[in-house]
Design an enzyme around this catalytic site. Structure first.
Site, PDB file in Angstrom:
ATOM      1  N   LEU A 275       0.918  -1.346  -0.049  1.00 32.30           N
ATOM      2  CA  LEU A 275       0.107   0.051  -0.043  1.00 32.30           C
ATOM      3  C   LEU A 275       0.593   1.350   0.152  1.00 32.30           C
ATOM      4  O   LEU A 275       0.392   2.054  -0.586  1.00 32.30           O
ATOM      5  CB  LEU A 275      -0.986  -0.036   1.256  1.00 32.30           C
ATOM      6  CG  LEU A 275      -1.750  -1.133   1.542  1.00 32.30           C
ATOM      7  CD1 LEU A 275      -2.581  -1.021   2.744  1.00 32.30           C
ATOM      8  CD2 LEU A 275      -2.971  -1.115   0.238  1.00 32.30           C
ATOM      9  N   GLY A 278       7.874   4.084   2.942  1.00 34.38           N
ATOM     10  CA  GLY A 278       8.311   5.254   3.569  1.00 34.38           C
ATOM     11  C   GLY A 278       9.763   5.306   3.888  1.00 34.38           C
ATOM     12  O   GLY A 278      10.459   4.202   3.545  1.00 34.38           O
ATOM     13  N   CYS A 279      10.315   5.985   4.443  1.00 35.34           N
ATOM     14  CA  CYS A 279      11.731   6.134   4.921  1.00 35.34           C
ATOM     15  C   CYS A 279      12.137   4.682   5.715  1.00 35.34           C
ATOM     16  O   CYS A 279      13.536   4.285   5.371  1.00 35.34           O
ATOM     17  CB  CYS A 279      12.298   7.246   5.473  1.00 35.34           C
ATOM     18  SG  CYS A 279      11.947   8.812   4.751  1.00 35.34           S
ATOM     19  N   PHE A 280      11.428   4.275   6.192  1.00 33.54           N
ATOM     20  CA  PHE A 280      11.794   3.258   7.257  1.00 33.54           C
ATOM     21  C   PHE A 280      11.096   2.219   7.265  1.00 33.54           C
ATOM     22  O   PHE A 280      11.416   0.943   8.007  1.00 33.54           O
ATOM     23  CB  PHE A 280      11.532   3.882   9.034  1.00 33.54           C
ATOM     24  CG  PHE A 280      12.415   5.038   9.067  1.00 33.54           C
ATOM     25  CD1 PHE A 280      13.479   5.258   9.144  1.00 33.54           C
ATOM     26  CD2 PHE A 280      11.414   6.309   9.197  1.00 33.54           C
ATOM     27  CE1 PHE A 280      14.156   6.361   9.541  1.00 33.54           C
ATOM     28  CE2 PHE A 280      12.169   7.660   9.603  1.00 33.54           C
ATOM     29  CZ  PHE A 280      13.506   7.488   9.675  1.00 33.54           C
ATOM     30  N   GLU A 282       7.669  -0.494   4.756  1.00 35.23           N
ATOM     31  CA  GLU A 282       6.473  -0.511   4.087  1.00 35.23           C
ATOM     32  C   GLU A 282       5.245  -0.849   4.675  1.00 35.23           C
ATOM     33  O   GLU A 282       5.471  -1.360   5.785  1.00 35.23           O
ATOM     34  CB  GLU A 282       6.978  -1.675   2.848  1.00 35.23           C
ATOM     35  CG  GLU A 282       8.132  -1.638   2.066  1.00 35.23           C
ATOM     36  CD  GLU A 282       8.283  -2.747   1.230  1.00 35.23           C
ATOM     37  OE1 GLU A 282       9.346  -2.581   0.304  1.00 35.23           O
ATOM     38  OE2 GLU A 282       7.960  -3.641   1.481  1.00 35.23           O
ATOM     39  N   VAL A 283       4.174  -0.566   4.064  1.00 35.20           N
ATOM     40  CA  VAL A 283       2.933  -0.930   4.507  1.00 35.20           C
ATOM     41  C   VAL A 283       2.203  -1.963   3.616  1.00 35.20           C
ATOM     42  O   VAL A 283       1.912  -1.476   2.495  1.00 35.20           O
ATOM     43  CB  VAL A 283       1.949   0.433   4.792  1.00 35.20           C
ATOM     44  CG1 VAL A 283       0.577   0.127   5.320  1.00 35.20           C
ATOM     45  CG2 VAL A 283       2.679   1.211   5.907  1.00 35.20           C
ATOM     46  N   LYS A 297       2.848  -3.127   8.926  1.00 38.41           N
ATOM     47  CA  LYS A 297       3.853  -2.262   8.776  1.00 38.41           C
ATOM     48  C   LYS A 297       5.104  -3.036   9.096  1.00 38.41           C
ATOM     49  O   LYS A 297       5.424  -3.637  10.116  1.00 38.41           O
ATOM     50  CB  LYS A 297       3.760  -1.173   9.712  1.00 38.41           C
ATOM     51  CG  LYS A 297       4.859   0.274   9.541  1.00 38.41           C
ATOM     52  CD  LYS A 297       4.326   1.303  10.112  1.00 38.41           C
ATOM     53  CE  LYS A 297       5.035   2.376   9.488  1.00 38.41           C
ATOM     54  NZ  LYS A 297       4.475   3.696   9.664  1.00 38.41           N
ATOM     55  N   ASP A 388       4.659  12.800  16.047  1.00 39.84           N
ATOM     56  CA  ASP A 388       4.678  12.624  14.718  1.00 39.84           C
ATOM     57  C   ASP A 388       3.337  13.077  13.968  1.00 39.84           C
ATOM     58  O   ASP A 388       2.954  12.166  13.207  1.00 39.84           O
ATOM     59  CB  ASP A 388       5.275  11.663  14.030  1.00 39.84           C
ATOM     60  CG  ASP A 388       5.925  11.527  12.643  1.00 39.84           C
ATOM     61  OD1 ASP A 388       5.928  12.772  11.976  1.00 39.84           O
ATOM     62  OD2 ASP A 388       6.160  10.569  11.951  1.00 39.84           O
TER      63      ASP A 388
END
Length: 535
Positions: A275, A278-280, A282-283, A297, A388
């Site tokens: 889906l 990101g930097c850290f 996947e989803v 995640k 965040d």
């Protein structure tokens, strides 16, 4: 009715002469019926008619979840019960997810085998003769008010309006809830429509007699709430409309995936559709145990210490509120997996920028912000800090339900570029100056971030401080620069943003205040609102 589980029965009424004590309030629709195009949503898992709200969003990009604590979108039933009640009735269908679970159908009667504590109870079905664990929030004591389909328990007035102000609900759609202002009393909330107000909700206080009966107006009294509902389903008798349909609502999420399913084996998860990235990590959308749709995640190895993550996850899973994503389970060895409930509309940022965004107007956007403030007010009460908060970390479900995700994870990230609070990986444009410069993250730095999030909502996902790079933002904000009022945004809402951006953290409002301000915005602050081209 939305379903035939608990159609009100005919009742005899007791009539006695008491002083009139009628309490009627009208609530104008925060969502004028003419403003939002409606499209039937999936009926999967709903107790009543399928809900409708906005056109389908673009591809979902993130994950989400559900929980219930202070206020709930699904009815909040009683928890552990005193008095030795052991026979319960199922409020919803449930399909077993493990070999030790018990499947059951709505309306089925169940005998509780062990005590009624915790989120999963051992139960014996009186219909099938089978025994297994059941989610405790899917049942209610037999013949109790909690077992009635129209009883929504401890939900707020605002949440009842959010459910009833659906353009697909016929006039007379209703629910009964606990009164927020009078202990022991109830409230009947009914949807109404007129040409002046459009879709709106009326609230009627249900008072209790010393003898145990109930009444809305003292000339018409009843032995039970069931009799009251049955009577007003046939006669309006002073109400805005007779009661027609039980308010539809989604089936609630279970607390956790199953009994004792917290640290789970990686093999129990199947990653199916990616889906986002990101930097850290996947989803993914995936399946747990071959039975249950979840979001997963996956974190890149080295993002955070597994030991520190597991310790923090123990705290995170105790945070339970309907506007926070509930943490379901974890894979605690690297690569770390974080398992939550899947939410089909993706991140708020993608939702705002997608096809749906152009249809959203200020009433919907303010309501979404009020939901986020509600989740963060719970975080505030629990003395926790998000760190965040931004539209990318808010998740959207059916009917514009918004939930706060990824709370607390930012503290654990060990990436040097992130921990130095510089560079592309750190969300400097959302971060309060004292947090960005000195690492002082508090609930008040979350309030600053919420002010930035309000600009994302009112600009349909525009990046904050357009045209400015991170270093420039930090310098300008330190010198007193604040973003101007977005186009078409009322000054009163921009003023709220500026309160969130006060230099001194203790001078910023609480999330409790922000929630109340936004929930009452169109009655207290902007009663003359008229829709514009974009807002």
């Amino acid at each position: 009715m939305g379903s035939n589980k608990s159609k009100p029965k005919d009742a005899s009424q007791r009539r006695r002469s008491l002083e009139p004590s009628e309490n009627v309030h009208g609530a104008g629709g925060a969502f004028p019926a003419s403003q939002t195009p409606s499209k039937p949503a999936s009926a999967d898992g709903h107790r009543g008619p399928s809900a409708a709200f906005v056109p389908p969003a673009a591809e979902p990009k993130l994950f989400g979840g559900f929980n219930s604590s202070d206020t709930v979108t699904s009815p909040q039933r009683a928890g552990p019960l005193a008095g030795g009640v052991t026979t319960f009735v199922a409020l919803y269908d449930y399909e077993s997810r493990t070999e030790t679970d018990l499947s059951f159908k709505k309306g089925e009667r169940l005998q509780i085998v062990n005590n009624t504590e915790g989120d999963w109870w051992l139960a014996h079905s009186l219909s099938t003769g089978q025994t297994g664990y059941i989610p405790s929030n899917y049942v209610a004591p037999s013949d109790s008010i909690q077992a009635e389909e129209w009883y929504f328990g401890k939900i707020t007035r605002r949440e009842s309006e959010r459910l009833l102000l659906n353009a697909e609900n016929p006039r007379g759609t209703f629910l009964v809830r606990e009164s927020e202002t009078t202990k022991g009393a109830y409230c009947l909330s009914v949807s109404d429509f007129d040409n002046a107000k459009g879709l709106n909700v009326k609230h009627y206080k249900i008072r209790k007699l010393d003898s145990g009966g109930f009444y809305i107006t003292s000339r018409t009294q009843f032995n039970s709430l069931q009799q009251l509902v049955a009577y007003y389903s046939k006669h309006a008798d002073g109400l805005c409309h007779r009661l027609t349909t039980v308010c539809p609502t989604s089936k609630p999420q279970t607390q956790g995936l199953a009994k004792d399913a917290w640290e789970i084996p990686r093999e129990s998860l199947r990653l199916e559709v990616k889906l986002g990235q990101g930097c850290f990590g996947e989803v993914w959308m995936g399946t747990w145990n071959g039975t249950t749709r979840v979001a997963i995640k996956t974190l890149k190895p080295g993002t955070m210490s597994p030991e520190a993550f597991l310790q923090e996850a123990q705290v995170m899973k105790k945070l339970r509120h309907e506007k926070l994503v509930q943490l379901y389970a974890v894979v605690s060895e690297e690569p770390i997996y974080i398992v939550t409930e899947y939410m089909n509309k993706g991140s708020l940022l993608d939702f705002l920028k997608g096809e749906t965004g152009k249809y959203l107007r200020l009433p919907q956007l303010v309501d979404m912000s009020a939901q986020i403030a509600s989740g963060m007010a719970y975080v505030e009460r629990m003395n926790y800090v998000h760190r965040d908060l931004r539209a990318a970390n808010i998740l959207v479900g059916e009917n514009l339900v918004c939930k706060v995700a990824d709370f607390g994870l930012a503290r654990l990230i060990e990436d040097n570029e992130y921990t130095a609070r510089q560079g592309a990986k750190f969300p400097i444009k959302w971060t309060a100056p004292e947090a960005a410069l000195y690492g002082r993250f508090t609930i008040k730095s979350d309030v600053w971030s919420f002010g930035i999030l309000l600009t994302e909502l009112t600009t349909k996902g525009r990046v904050p401080y357009p045209g400015m790079v991170n270093r420039e933002v930090l310098d300008q904000v330190e010198r007193g620069y604040r973003m101007p009022c977005p186009p078409e945004c009322p000054e009163s809402l921009h003023d709220l943003m500026c309160q969130c951006w006060r230099k001194e953290p203790e001078e910023r409002p609480t999330f409790e205040y922000l929630q109340a301000f936004l929930e009452d915005y169109f009655t207290s602050t902007e009663p003359q609102y008229q829709p514009g081209e974009n807002l």
